[in-house]
Design a protein around this motif. Structure first.
Motif, PDB file in Angstrom:
ATOM      1  N   UNK A 253       3.125   9.884  -8.002  1.00  0.00           N
ATOM      2  CA  UNK A 253       2.421   9.302  -6.868  1.00  0.00           C
ATOM      3  C   UNK A 253       1.893   7.930  -7.244  1.00  0.00           C
ATOM      4  N   UNK A 254       1.597   7.109  -6.242  1.00  0.00           N
ATOM      5  CA  UNK A 254       0.917   5.855  -6.512  1.00  0.00           C
ATOM      6  C   UNK A 254       1.438   4.695  -5.691  1.00  0.00           C
ATOM      7  N   UNK A 255       0.694   3.620  -5.720  1.00  0.00           N
ATOM      8  CA  UNK A 255       1.167   2.389  -5.084  1.00  0.00           C
ATOM      9  C   UNK A 255       2.265   1.735  -5.916  1.00  0.00           C
ATOM     10  N   UNK A 256       2.424   2.195  -7.168  1.00  0.00           N
ATOM     11  CA  UNK A 256       3.503   1.658  -8.009  1.00  0.00           C
ATOM     12  C   UNK A 256       4.880   1.961  -7.435  1.00  0.00           C
TER      13      UNK A 256
ATOM     14  N   UNK B 152       0.845  -1.192   0.000  1.00  0.00           N
ATOM     15  CA  UNK B 152       0.000   0.000   0.000  1.00  0.00           C
ATOM     16  C   UNK B 152       0.881   1.243   0.000  1.00  0.00           C
ATOM     17  N   UNK B 153       0.267   2.399  -0.285  1.00  0.00           N
ATOM     18  CA  UNK B 153       1.023   3.659  -0.361  1.00  0.00           C
ATOM     19  C   UNK B 153       0.725   4.540   0.845  1.00  0.00           C
ATOM     20  N   UNK B 154       1.795   5.107   1.416  1.00  0.00           N
ATOM     21  CA  UNK B 154       1.674   6.009   2.552  1.00  0.00           C
ATOM     22  C   UNK B 154       2.027   7.419   2.128  1.00  0.00           C
ATOM     23  N   UNK B 155       1.351   8.405   2.707  1.00  0.00           N
ATOM     24  CA  UNK B 155       1.621   9.814   2.444  1.00  0.00           C
ATOM     25  C   UNK B 155       2.663  10.334   3.432  1.00  0.00           C
ATOM     26  N   UNK B 156       3.244  11.514   3.165  1.00  0.00           N
ATOM     27  CA  UNK B 156       4.281  12.039   4.063  1.00  0.00           C
ATOM     28  C   UNK B 156       3.812  12.261   5.499  1.00  0.00           C
ATOM     29  N   UNK B 157       2.504  12.451   5.711  1.00  0.00           N
ATOM     30  CA  UNK B 157       2.010  12.662   7.068  1.00  0.00           C
ATOM     31  C   UNK B 157       1.785  11.365   7.832  1.00  0.00           C
TER      32      UNK B 157
END
Length: 405
Positions: free
Chosen positions: A268-271, A228-233
């Protein structure tokens, strides 16, 4: 059959470089610090490990790579060639993210996808909308590209397989494919580590055309590490899909990587999250090459920076801690295969409803009599055989034999 082919033809590229924008632009390279990559690279840098990037192709002569990329076959075709803007756009960025984490690893590029702007992809989309998928040769070829790519990568010695791709980004049909599932099993049986992006359809924005949060393959295949993808926060990126098969998380917002036209760009992305996780797996294997797929998964899970609940469908078991994972890999014991002892109740249900049935002992008298009779009979047979073998008396010398009457 047609539904499956349509899914592979339409959604073979989970192209995340233009996914939903971040709330605020993150510092360049923030992902390496968040994953503690510099500390991990002091323990290992991926030397001797090959990571297969199954994607849209990789531009090998980009200055970022410095001879660390080799190219395998093009399993999807479609007519695109290196040098065109829609050849290798996604794959070049993914290879870059892998090598940022594991700088001494080698990338094997295997083309199994079309970039978003590839005319072949647009033709496949048109064929699916018109119901001509079963008769469209490009779509049929696309449906088998991933399975062939997985098997090729394994046979060429890739220890890690990075699949920043997924089916059903727009929800057409079922993305499950028996040939791909068999290829995944084949790779796992050979000890390869498989990772895949969780998917970019997790947005709750009703205007987001890709927001469907349907099951995405190959992430959903058993044995594949779904990223999964995480954001900077520190929370889930708003596009990252929400599923119970999510295993682990990695940064997926404002990720700078190599551009197929030269230079660098942010995406951006889960890639990219998957590619960063694949690089971490390469670091772990460079520390201990004989780690099994299950050991790699267990170490990533055990060492991750976990959510307060321990596991969530948003970020799996949490953010990858590359330094802790590589250190744990170096200390891991050799995998042993043994039967696990049963520690449950004596009976699965309530147990027997009556006492066990008992039988009287065998009367040995009849056995003795029968054995004695058999022995006597055997003696008679032996005696008769000996009598029949006795030679007849010979006549005295000089006298003719008496003829029989």
């Amino acid at each position: 059959m047609i539904r499956t082919l349509a899914a592979f033809a339409l959604v073979t590229g989970l192209v995340a470089a233009t996914a939903a924008p971040a709330v605020a632009e993150a510092p360049q390279g923030w992902e390496l610090g968040a994953m503690k990559v510099p500390a991990a690279q002091r323990l290992g840098q991926g030397k001797g490990i090959t990571v297969a990037v199954l994607d849209t192709g990789v531009v090998k002569n980009h200055p970022e790579f410095r001879g660390r990329v080799t190219s395998g076959p093009d399993f999807i075709g479609g007519g695109a060639r290196p040098g065109q803007s829609y050849w290798g756009a996604h794959g070049t960025a993914m290879a870059s993210s892998v090598l940022r984490v594991a700088p001494q690893a080698r990338v094997l590029s295997v083309r199994v996808l079309w970039d978003r702007e590839d005319p072949a992809r647009k033709r496949a989309e048109a064929a699916a909308k018109s119901g001509r998928v079963a008769a469209d040769k490009e779509s049929l070829k696309a449906a088998t590209a991933l399975a062939k790519g997985i098997r090729y990568a394994v046979d060429k010695g890739a220890q890690v397989i990075s699949m920043s791709l997924g089916t059903d980004e727009w929800g057409f049909g079922s993305g499950y494919g028996e040939d791909t599932a068999a290829a995944v099993d084949y790779a796992l049986g050979k000890g390869a580590i498989l990772l895949a992006s969780a998917g970019n359809g997790g947005s709750t924005d009703p205007l987001e055309v890709d927001a469907n949060n349907v099951v995405s393959y190959p992430a959903a295949y058993p044995g594949v590490i779904a990223v999964a993808a995480m954001a900077p926060n520190g929370v889930r990126a708003d596009f990252s899909q929400v599923h119970t098969y999510n295993t682990i998380a990695a940064p997926g917002v404002d990720i700078y990587a190599a551009d197929n036209r030269g230079g660098y760009r942010s995406g951006d992305g889960t890639s990219p999250a998957c590619a960063l996780a694949a690089g971490t797996a390469a670091l772990m294997l460079s520390r201990k090459p004989d780690l099994t797929p299950r050991q790699v998964r267990d170490i990533l899970v055990r060492t991750a920076k976990k959510p307060p609940a321990g596991y969530t469908v948003f970020l799996g078991f949490g953010l990858i801690d590359a330094a802790a994972a590589v250190q744990a890999a170096g200390a891991a014991e050799d995998a042993k295969i043994a039967a696990a002892p049963y520690k449950g109740k004596e009976y699965l249900g309530g147990g027997p409803v009556a006492a066990p049935t008992t039988h009287p002992p065998i009367d040995m008298t009849y056995v003795a009599v029968g054995g004695t009779a058999a022995g006597v009979g055997l003696l008679f047979l032996v005696g008769a055989a000996l009598l029949m073998r006795r030679p007849r008396a010979r006549p005295a010398p000089g006298r003719p034999p008496i003829p029989p009457r």
